[in-house]
Structure formats: structure tokens, C-alpha cells
Design an enzyme around this catalytic site. Structure first.
Site, PDB file in Angstrom:
ATOM      1  N   GLU A 301      38.638  50.862  -2.728  1.00 54.73           N
ATOM      2  CA  GLU A 301      39.205  49.856  -1.838  1.00 54.73           C
ATOM      3  C   GLU A 301      40.617  49.410  -2.200  1.00 54.73           C
ATOM      4  OE1 GLU A 301      36.716  49.527  -4.053  1.00 54.73           O
ATOM      5  OE2 GLU A 301      36.645  47.514  -4.935  1.00 54.73           O
ATOM      6  N   HIS A 325      32.542  50.141   4.332  1.00 54.94           N
ATOM      7  CA  HIS A 325      32.380  49.563   3.001  1.00 54.94           C
ATOM      8  C   HIS A 325      33.740  49.261   2.358  1.00 54.94           C
ATOM      9  CE1 HIS A 325      30.308  49.140  -0.963  1.00 54.94           C
ATOM     10  NE2 HIS A 325      31.487  49.538  -1.396  1.00 54.94           N
ATOM     11  N   GLU A 326      34.587  50.255   2.313  1.00 57.41           N
ATOM     12  CA  GLU A 326      35.882  50.043   1.642  1.00 57.41           C
ATOM     13  C   GLU A 326      36.706  48.980   2.379  1.00 57.41           C
ATOM     14  OE1 GLU A 326      35.729  51.093  -1.166  1.00 57.41           O
ATOM     15  OE2 GLU A 326      34.246  52.678  -0.883  1.00 57.41           O
ATOM     16  N   HIS A 329      35.688  45.432   1.536  1.00 63.76           N
ATOM     17  CA  HIS A 329      36.223  44.943   0.261  1.00 63.76           C
ATOM     18  C   HIS A 329      37.506  44.131   0.460  1.00 63.76           C
ATOM     19  CE1 HIS A 329      33.749  46.386  -3.022  1.00 63.76           C
ATOM     20  NE2 HIS A 329      33.789  47.648  -2.621  1.00 63.76           N
ATOM     21  N   GLU A 348      30.463  44.281  -5.095  1.00 63.71           N
ATOM     22  CA  GLU A 348      29.753  45.370  -4.416  1.00 63.71           C
ATOM     23  C   GLU A 348      28.562  44.909  -3.577  1.00 63.71           C
ATOM     24  OE1 GLU A 348      31.159  48.056  -4.076  1.00 63.71           O
ATOM     25  OE2 GLU A 348      32.642  48.040  -5.687  1.00 63.71           O
ATOM     26  N   ASP A 403      32.113  51.172 -16.726  1.00 63.03           N
ATOM     27  CA  ASP A 403      31.721  52.286 -15.851  1.00 63.03           C
ATOM     28  C   ASP A 403      30.240  52.634 -16.015  1.00 63.03           C
ATOM     29  OD1 ASP A 403      34.214  52.512 -14.778  1.00 63.03           O
ATOM     30  OD2 ASP A 403      34.818  54.276 -15.923  1.00 63.03           O
ATOM     31  N   TYR A 411      24.965  46.883  -5.975  1.00 63.47           N
ATOM     32  CA  TYR A 411      25.153  47.156  -4.553  1.00 63.47           C
ATOM     33  C   TYR A 411      23.950  46.703  -3.725  1.00 63.47           C
ATOM     34  CZ  TYR A 411      29.010  50.334  -5.792  1.00 63.47           C
ATOM     35  OH  TYR A 411      30.183  50.859  -6.259  1.00 63.47           O
TER      36      TYR A 411
HETATM   37  N1  BES Z   1      34.811  50.016  -5.794  1.00 66.61           N
HETATM   38  C1  BES Z   1      33.908  51.088  -5.588  1.00 66.61           C
HETATM   39  C2  BES Z   1      34.207  52.296  -6.419  1.00 66.61           C
HETATM   40  C3  BES Z   1      34.137  52.056  -7.913  1.00 66.61           C
HETATM   41  C4  BES Z   1      33.097  51.355  -8.462  1.00 66.61           C
HETATM   42  C5  BES Z   1      35.098  52.578  -8.715  1.00 66.61           C
HETATM   43  C6  BES Z   1      33.066  51.150  -9.834  1.00 66.61           C
HETATM   44  C7  BES Z   1      35.058  52.372 -10.101  1.00 66.61           C
HETATM   45  C8  BES Z   1      34.042  51.651 -10.658  1.00 66.61           C
HETATM   46  C9  BES Z   1      33.854  51.511  -4.115  1.00 66.61           C
HETATM   47  O1  BES Z   1      34.036  50.471  -3.216  1.00 66.61           O
HETATM   48  C10 BES Z   1      32.490  52.058  -3.839  1.00 66.61           C
HETATM   49  O2  BES Z   1      31.552  51.330  -3.970  1.00 66.61           O
HETATM   50  N2  BES Z   1      32.392  53.333  -3.478  1.00 66.61           N
HETATM   51  C11 BES Z   1      31.144  53.985  -3.180  1.00 66.61           C
HETATM   52  C12 BES Z   1      30.983  54.209  -1.711  1.00 66.61           C
HETATM   53  C13 BES Z   1      30.199  53.181  -1.019  1.00 66.61           C
HETATM   54  C14 BES Z   1      29.978  53.582   0.431  1.00 66.61           C
HETATM   55  C15 BES Z   1      28.911  52.798  -1.656  1.00 66.61           C
HETATM   56  C16 BES Z   1      31.130  55.338  -3.811  1.00 66.61           C
HETATM   57  O3  BES Z   1      32.189  55.827  -4.183  1.00 66.61           O
HETATM   58  O4  BES Z   1      30.062  55.942  -3.923  1.00 66.61           O
HETATM   59 ZN    ZN Z   2      32.413  49.150  -3.146  1.00 67.22          ZN
END
Ligand code: BES
Ligand code: ZN
Length: 630
Positions: A301, A325-326, A329, A348, A403, A411
Site C-alpha cells: 500500500e 485491499h491496498e 490502506h 491489516e 516479518d 488479517y
Molecule cells: N501491507 C501488506 C504487505 C506486507 C505485510 C508487507 C507485511 C510486509 C510485511 C499488504 O497490504 C498486504 O496485506 N498484501 C497481501 C494482499 C492482501 C489482498 C491480503 C499480500 O501481499 O498477500
Molecule cells: Zn494489507
């Protein structure tokens, strides 16, 4: 010390104060409790970064960014006038540090780089001297900078030009910019990016690019709203732009731009939908950058410029909840930000809840429920595997890489919690509450405790909440009072699977001609672990599953193919794993392969070919899984 007091004490710039004043005058809920970030080595409580100015040259041969970061900071009232400035860095080569004198000249300043912690990196302590308000750090990144992926031309869509992109969340910004890399330390930034000729730089910021300068490979940007460092983002490649609506558009490599514009056509409508319920979009433009397939996530995002995987380009817009989703954010995360990574669910969980609301509003309740139920199944699976301490929303990450703590809990448990609240008070009241929440905490970073205090006061008027907040926020598992998404549609898919398996339904009578991507996912998940060769062949013959280009359907099918040693899909599996680097799509396939000795051997063979194209986020996880030592 309360955040409010510490902010005032630090004497944050006028813009910031103006943003916090409205809630002070409402006087109701102060951000409370501890905002300290165990993943930051900086000293924002004494000396706080407020603005970053980058001037960076992109060197594809050396795989380095090289240049300067000029850091403006403010000292807390009562702290010594020569209090040091402590920053986060990871694998940066610091060449020189200068402090700006009152006369505006830059003179050498004392600095020291501390020992490197494997998770956090190294603290850079600068002693700028009394009265100094800005320091200029001359530095370069290392080729292994965890935030940066340097892709050689063959790994791009066009195969002619190299590509660079950053991924700063969670704590990778420090590997390309020396700053206070904590989500509670919001900063503005400007940047000059110098690229080789013929390439285009884009950033999550306002573009100040002129055609004349772009021709010389000079690109300027400014983000004048304070943002958390994990949202600073850069990409460089052979990029073109296609407008979608008055404030929206797509960036992609030339060969991808057409399909991307088709896929994201609803984005303007998505924005208006959330605006109607939850307040204005406050970032000006909303563009989407489609990255090469090695992008390790579905989406990121980055403000004004979402980064997205090309695997979302299904050709039928069936995977665009990822864009919803993005985009969401922009409210939950970018506007109201988790103050620490333990509060990640505030980003999330809220966003997943809003994502489903956008899907419901644009594509109907059925589709939103289908997506909700599919996600619940994944959450239930994950709950079975996670230790209890990692099943809580406010998670303890001390001593861990953030991470590693980021699971479906934040989520889906987060989203179900919000839906439970919605059902408890009714949608109208809940929407008004959420809108107020985004207003109240706009451009602030808050903790779970801040949210809880606000919730108790504003949604429950200080009375006993009708939802068990302790259970939701502090205890493992899913509380009994949870909302339950449900989908009759998925029931008919399950019935079709069952009918075929028991022989009561012929394969051409399943009604599959109008199945959506999500229906296919459900159908494939409804099949038993073990199928006969004849069943595998029948499925493949009837539905051409091995040939599917849809990344999610192919993923489900390949899982089944692995489990059942279906050799007709061998080549497809290999090309899938080599051409896609999105962690969520490749990791389960390697896991399934690694379940047998022969499969593990095959996994390692494929991985040896695929690994050079993967991002470090993906290789870190797959290396560990396969016991691969580079
Ligand atoms: N912000 C996250 C990606 C992220 C999370 C990067 C933790 C680094 C550490 C992003 O918004 C996200 O949640 N992406 C998901 C997609 C979403 C539709 C659930 C993904 O990449 O799977
Ligand atoms: Zn996210």
C-alpha cells in the site's frame, strides 16, 4: 509518558501540531500507554526525525544506490541542546556525515556506527552539536540491501531493461535510507533519483518530474504529508503510464499496460465507495504500479502508488479484491498507522474488513461472503498450526523479526472482530464510528490500547461493551461471539464436488461453465487429498486445469497435482515456480513437494533454477523450508 505529551514536548513542527490539535480540542481520548518500538534503534523520544531529503543515483551494475540523505530533526524540550541523533541502518556504507551550521554550511559531524544486530541492523549515532537541525549523510547501499530487488533485464516482462524496486515494510527502509525506521516516527520526504538513460523512476509521492529532466534521467518527488518510513517506496524500470480516471492510473512495463488497465478499471469506483462511508481520500492521486513477477507480495500500500503483483492480472477482474485491499490502506494503515509492529492488526485487520466492504458494495454481498468464507478456512488452518501466544491480535514480537510474526491472525481475526462489532451495534452506527476513528487519528500512529480506549468510549459510550474485548484483543483462538461469514453459493460448489466424487454427477454436469475464480478455488479445495490417476486425468481433460493462466486456480491445481504425483503437470509446475516469485503462491507448493523424499529432491532442482529470480523475502522463507544453504 503519553504520546500526546511527548509530541508536545518534542515540539513537532507546526503542520503536525495542527493535525493533532482538533482531537485535543475534542479533548476526549488521548493516545495512551507505551508507544515504544522494540524494532527501532533510534532515539525519537529525545531527537526525532521530521523530514528526509534524498539525492540518490541508481547504479544497476554495482546494484547500489549512492548519494545523500539530508535528515531534519527536532529535539524534545528539556533534552540537552547537543543530544545525539540515533538512526536505524542495515548494511549501509556510511561515508561521511555533515551537520548544517546556522549559516547553512555543512561541516563534518562526529558519528559512530554500532554493531550489527541480525534482525535490527546497526545504530548510527550522530553528534551534530548544539543548534544543528539537519545532518547530511553520504552513503551507499549494499547489493544485498533487504529492501531492494535489482532485476536483470531477462527477469522483466520486456526483457530489455533492468528493473529495481523497494519493499520497505516492515523494517527494511533502513537498508536503503538511514532514518528512524519505526512506524510511530512519521516523516515527510523529498527525493531526487538519478537513473541511467531510458529508464523511468516512480515513487510513493507527488511527482515533480519534468520532461526535460526525465530525458536526462533526473526524477524529483515530494511527500509533504508525514508518513511512517515503511511507506517510502521507489521503482525504476521501463515504465509507461495509462490514466484510468481523473485521479487514478496504472504504471507498468509497456507489454503489460493494456491488461493492467483492463483489470483495474473499477478503481475509481472503489475510491468513491469508501469515501461515501468512511471519509475523503486524503492522498490526492491513486495510481497502481504493476511489478515484475518476482514481487514477493500480492500488493503493498505505498501511498499514492500501490505496488502490485502481476499475478493479479487474471484477465477477468476476479482477483481485484487485492486492489480494494491496498486502496483501503489509504485509510487504515497510511492515515491511521500501527505505532509498533505488535499493533500490525490495526493496519491489516481494519483493511481486510474495509476490503470486504468495497467488494460487497461493488460486486455484491455474495462475492464478499465467498471471499470471507474462503479466508476463514485459511484462518482456521493457520490457527491449528500457530502456538497460542501468536494467536492474539496484539502480538509479542520482542526479539523477533516482525516479518515472522505476520500471519492470517492480524488479517482475518482482525476483520472478523470488526465485523462482530458491526453486527453488535448495527452497520449504521459502526460506519459512523469508523469514519470518526479515521478522522480522530488521521495522520497519527496508534497502539491497540489507543484503539481500545477510543472504542470503549465512542462505540460503547463508556458502558460495558456487548462484545468481549478481552477475549478478542488478548486471548488466543476465536471468541465464541464471533460473526460468521456464510455463503450458500459455496454450498452448491461443495455439493458439486461431492456429487462428482460419489459418482452421482457426471463431470460435464457440475454446472461449472459460470464458475468464478473463487468457485474454482473452493471446488479444488473440496477434493480429497488423494485422487486416482483416472480422476486427475478426467478433471484435467474436462477443465484444462494444467493450462490455466489464472495464478490462483493454477496454484490450487498444482497443489493437488503434487500430492497425487500427476506427471502431466510437471512442466507446468516448474514453469509456474520459475515465473512467479510471490511468496504466498510459491511457498505452499514447495511445502507440498517437500513432503516426500522424491518431491524434496525435485523441489531443490526447481528451486536452484527459480531462486535467482526470487526476492529475498521469498528466498529467506523457502531457504529455511528446504534447508537450502546458498
Ligand atoms: N501491507 C501488506 C504487505 C506486507 C505485510 C508487507 C507485511 C510486509 C510485511 C499488504 O497490504 C498486504 O496485506 N498484501 C497481501 C494482499 C492482501 C489482498 C491480503 C499480500 O501481499 O498477500
Ligand atoms: Zn494489507
Amino acid at each position: 509518558m503519553s504520546m500526546r505529551r511527548s509530541r508536545a514536548a518534542i515540539g513537532i513542527g507546526a503542520g503536525m501540531l495542527m493535525m493533532t490539535l482538533p482531537c485535543m480540542s475534542v479533548g476526549a481520548i488521548e493516545p495512551t500507554g507505551d508507544h515504544r518500538d522494540v524494532h527501532g534503534l533510534g532515539n525519537p523520544e529525545t531527537t526525532r526525525v521530521v523530514a528526509v531529503a534524498l539525492d540518490l543515483t541508481v547504479d544497476f551494475e554495482a546494484r547500489k544506490l549512492r548519494g545523500t540523505a539530508t535528515i531534519a530533526f527536532e529535539r524534545a524540550q528539556g533534552s540537552p541542546p547537543d543530544a545525539p541523533l540515533m538512526l536505524d541502518t542495515r548494511a549501509l556504507l556510511i561515508k561521511k556525515v555533515n551537520g548544517e551550521t546556522a549559516a547553512g554550511e555543512f561541516e563534518p559531524a562526529e558519528f559512530e556506527l554500532g554493531p550489527a544486530d541480525p534482525i535490527l541492523g546497526a545504530r548510527l549515532t550522530i553528534k551534530p552539536g548544539a543548534g544543528v537541525k539537519r545532518v547530511r549523510i553520504e552513503y551507499e547501499t549494499s547489493p544485498g540491501a533487504t529492501a531492494l530487488q535489482w532485476l536483470p533485464a531477462p527477469l522483466t516482462a520486456g526483457k530489455k531493461h533492468p528493473f529495481l524496486f523497494s519493499q520497505s515494510e516492515a523494517i527494511h527502509a533502513r537498508s536503503w535510507i538511514p532514518l528512524q525506521d519505526s512506524p510511530g516516527v512519521r516523516t515527510t520526504y523529498t527525493a531526487v533519483i538519478r537513473t541511467p538513460p531510458g529508464l523511468t523512476a516512480v515513487m510513493a509521492a507527488d511527482s515533480l518530474v519534468t520532461e526535460a529532466e526525465a530525458k536526462q534521467g533526473i526524477f524529483r518527488f515530494a511527500m509533504s504529508t508525514p508518513i511512517p518510513p515503511y511507506l517510502i517506496a521507489l521503482a525504476v524500470g521501463d515504465l509507461v503510464f495509462q490514466p484510468l480516471g481523473p485521479r487514478t492510473g496504472v504504471w507498468a512495463e509497456p507489454s503489460v499496460i493494456k491488461s493492467a488497465s483492463y483489470e483495474f478499471a473499477d478503481v475509481e469506483a472503489m475510491i468513491t465507495t469508501i469515501e461515501r462511508g468512511f471519509g475523503p481520500y486524503r492522498w490526492g492521486r491513486y495510481d497502481i504500479l504493476v511489478l515484475p513477477p518476482s514481487f514477493p507480495f500480492g500488493g503493498m500500500e505505498n501511498p499514492k502508488l500501490t505496488f502490485a503483483t502481476p499475478t493479479v492480472l487474471a484477465g477477468d477482474r476476479s482477483l481485484v479484491s487485492l486492489i480494494a485491499h491496498e486502496l483501503a490502506h489509504s485509510w487504515s494503515g497510511n492515515l491511521v498507522t500501527n505505532a509498533t509492529w505488535s499493533d500490525f492488526w490495526l493496519n491489516e485487520g481494519f483493511t481486510t474488513y474495509l476490503e470486504r466492504r468495497i467488494v460487497e458494495s461493488l460486486y455484491g454481498r455474495d462475492r464478499a461472503e465467498v471471499e470471507g468464507v474462503l479466508a476463514m478456512v485459511e484462518l482456521d488452518d493457520e490457527l491449528k498450526q500457530l502456538p497460542e501466544k501468536d494467536q492474539v491480535l496484539h502480538i509479542d514480537l520482542a526479539g523477533r523479526d516482525p516479518d515472522d510474526g505476520m500471519t492470517r491472525i492480524a488479517y482475518e481475526k482482525g476483520a472478523i472482530f470488526l465485523r462482530t462489532l458491526e453486527e453488535a451495534v448495527g452497520r449504521e452506527r459502526f460506519d459512523a464510528f469508523l469514519k470518526g476513528y479515521f478522522d480522530h487519528f488521521a495522520f497519527q500512529s496508534i497502539t491497540t490500547a489507543d484503539f481500545r480506549a477510543y472504542l470503549e468510549k465512542r462505540l460503547f459510550d463508556g458502558k460495558r461493551p456487548s462484545v468481549d474485548l478481552d477475549a478478542w484483543l488478548d486471548r488466543p483462538g476465536l471468541p465464541a461471539d464471533r460473526a460468521r461469514p456464510s455463503s450458500a453459493r459455496l454450498g452448491t460448489i461443495d455439493a458439486a464436488a461431492k456429487g462428482w466424487l460419489t459418482g452421482s454427477l457426471a463431470i460435464d454436469r457440475l454446472g461449472s461453465s459460470d464458475w468464478s475464480t473463487q468457485d474454482w478455488i473452493r471446488f479444488l479445495r473440496a477434493l480429497p487429498e488423494q485422487l486416482t490417476v483416472d480422476q486427475m486425468r478426467a478433471l484435467d481433460r474436462a477443465f484444462k486445469l494444467t493450462e490455466r493462466g489464472n495464478s490462483e486456480i493454477a496454484h490450487q491445481w498444482l497443489l493437488i497435482a503434487i500430492r497425487n504425483h500427476y506427471q502431466a503437470a510437471d512442466d507446468r509446475l516448474e514453469s509456474y515456480l520459475i515465473s512467479i516469485g510471490r511468496r504466498k503462491l510459491v511457498l505452499p507448493l514447495y511445502k507440498a513437494l517437500a513432503a516426500t523424499p522424491a518431491g524434496k529432491k525435485r523441489a531443490l532442482e526447481i528451486y536452484a533454477k527459480a531462486r535467482p529470480g526470487y526476492h529475498s523475502i521469498t528466498t529467506q522463507t523457502v531457504d529455511r523450508l528446504l534447508g537450502f544453504h546458498p
